[in-house]
Scaffold this active site. Sequence first.
Site, short mmCIF file in Angstrom:
data_model
loop_
_atom_site.label_atom_id
_atom_site.label_comp_id
_atom_site.label_asym_id
_atom_site.label_seq_id
_atom_site.Cartn_x
_atom_site.Cartn_y
_atom_site.Cartn_z
N ASP A 158 28.95 -85.96 20.13
CA ASP A 158 29.72 -84.78 21.05
C ASP A 158 27.92 -84.80 21.50
O ASP A 158 27.04 -85.88 21.60
CB ASP A 158 29.61 -83.63 20.19
N HIS A 220 29.42 -78.11 22.91
CA HIS A 220 30.68 -78.07 22.96
C HIS A 220 30.93 -78.54 21.58
O HIS A 220 32.15 -78.66 20.23
CB HIS A 220 31.63 -79.26 23.78
N SER A 400 40.62 -82.37 21.33
CA SER A 400 39.09 -81.70 21.04
C SER A 400 38.53 -80.24 19.60
O SER A 400 37.57 -81.07 18.96
CB SER A 400 37.66 -81.24 21.99
#
Length: 581
Positions: A158, A220, A400
């Site tokens: 990520d 994220h 996600s």
Amino acid sequence: MLCVGTATSVAAPTAAPDAAPAPSAPAGQAPVERLIVGYKSMTTEANSDSAAAKDAEAKGKKAGESLDFDRRLGTGAALVDLGGELGKKDADDVMAAFRADPDVAYVVPDRRVYAAAVNPNDTEYQRQWDLFESAAGMNVPGAWDKATGEGVKVAVIDTGYVAHSDLAGNVIAGYDFISDPFMANDGGGRDSNAADPGDWMLQGECGNNYPERDTTSSWHGTHVAGTIAATTNNSKGIAGIAYNATIQPVRVLGKCGGTTADIMDSITWASGGTVSGVPNNPNPADVINMSLGGSGACDSGTQSAINAAVNRGTTVVVAAGNSNANAANFNPANCSNVITVAASDREGNRASYSNYGTIVDITAPGGETAVSSANGIWSTLNSGTRSPSTENYKAYQGTSMAAPHIAGLAALMYQANPSVTPAQVESSIRSNARTLPGTCSGGCGAGLADAARTLGASGGTDPQPPTGSVFTNANNVNIPDTKTPVTSSLAVTGISGNAPADLQIAVDIKHTYRGDLKIEIVAPSGASAVLQNTSSDSADNVITTYTVDASGVAASGTWKLRVTDMYSGDTGYIDSWSLTF
């Protein structure tokens, strides 16, 4: 000779359990005094206390009891007073009256719970509906008496990791695979520091007027990591699903996203493979989470990296995508040998943004924040708009956010059974899913993942994961639209004597018109049996388990699944299949 027995579906979902996931209570079931009734969002009872009160009175008369509307809960559900303690049978009669009403989404008893180890003391835990709510949560607390992820390694491919005290204790050294210094945004290219410096962008700086406006840093990867393995029972923040697992941040996303080459190398390295110029990973991952993707077919390079990772024993979990479109058109969601995860909202509907389709394997909570941030997925984050600032928590939505729920569940499975294979992880998660309490158009896989069922824990119900010796072939085999049989082979070793009279054959075939298919099992001796013949069944996919009397043939040897598409117009492939002896 093989004789075909009764076919039973391993993917057919069952109704959600009556009791919400809760800590263990004293022996014996206490009488029920109140019920929690969730009405579907567009009904009158969901928006009017007087209508809910009238409905409670009517349901009580039908069941021969006196019911009163008590109050509206924060989730919008109605709390209904039963007018006194009811035994199990009387309470079941009342709940049956509510369940028979198509306007009722769910009804559960308002039970007492007691302090126990599975009730985390994390201060933000009450926001994590995705873990414990009976309607659309993943029933995680019911699995914690079986596993907490101890000794399991999860790689989060990520944006990297920004320091957070509610996660730091479970983070191990990772790697930064971003080779372009501009995209890396940290003053260099690849290095051993997987820290997230921020992925903010200025309008148009990525080319083709992308992004259309300035953006702030997302952090994220840290949000994803918190869902999987935030520190738990530390009197702060949130609870991670596999809270004793370790997180290895593997950085591939920076300014303007990431590249295929960097992602391929990250998959290889994270799973224990060798990447030129990069030191070998001392902690190869049991599970990889990839909450990333783009449009287009799965390229052969990414597929080869995934195949190699799976062959090393690593389960690869990917997000289905957030375009409200068929996931078959997005990668790596459409790659083989991955668990593709769609997202559900707090009511158990497919989230409005979530991709869908026959390649989706499973659905997990992804949240939907359009109405309220309370309906999103709450996890670890940072307040910095560009570079890191103070740590915080925030609600996000997306596939996600759904994917790390499945990665966390996979981590629990690896602790419970260290010899489990990626194919068995996928099969067990799918076969123990429960029906989505809401609606799903387009295809949401086997249903809503259920952690307690998958772990076979005290909070779970049947079906349980397969027992016995399981042999699986997860390599895809295309089925031509030409009446030409294709076979997928499976080598069975170490089983003495003949096969059992109840040999279980679990089949996962993706096809857009399953009635076109003739499916056969072929024993090592050459003897065969028809599992399914052609029919007018126009539904998608064959996801079921057949039981066959195979006691007349030897168990060990090469078994084959033979599939023939007898009619033109629809195509598909054998996704995976297994034999349980």
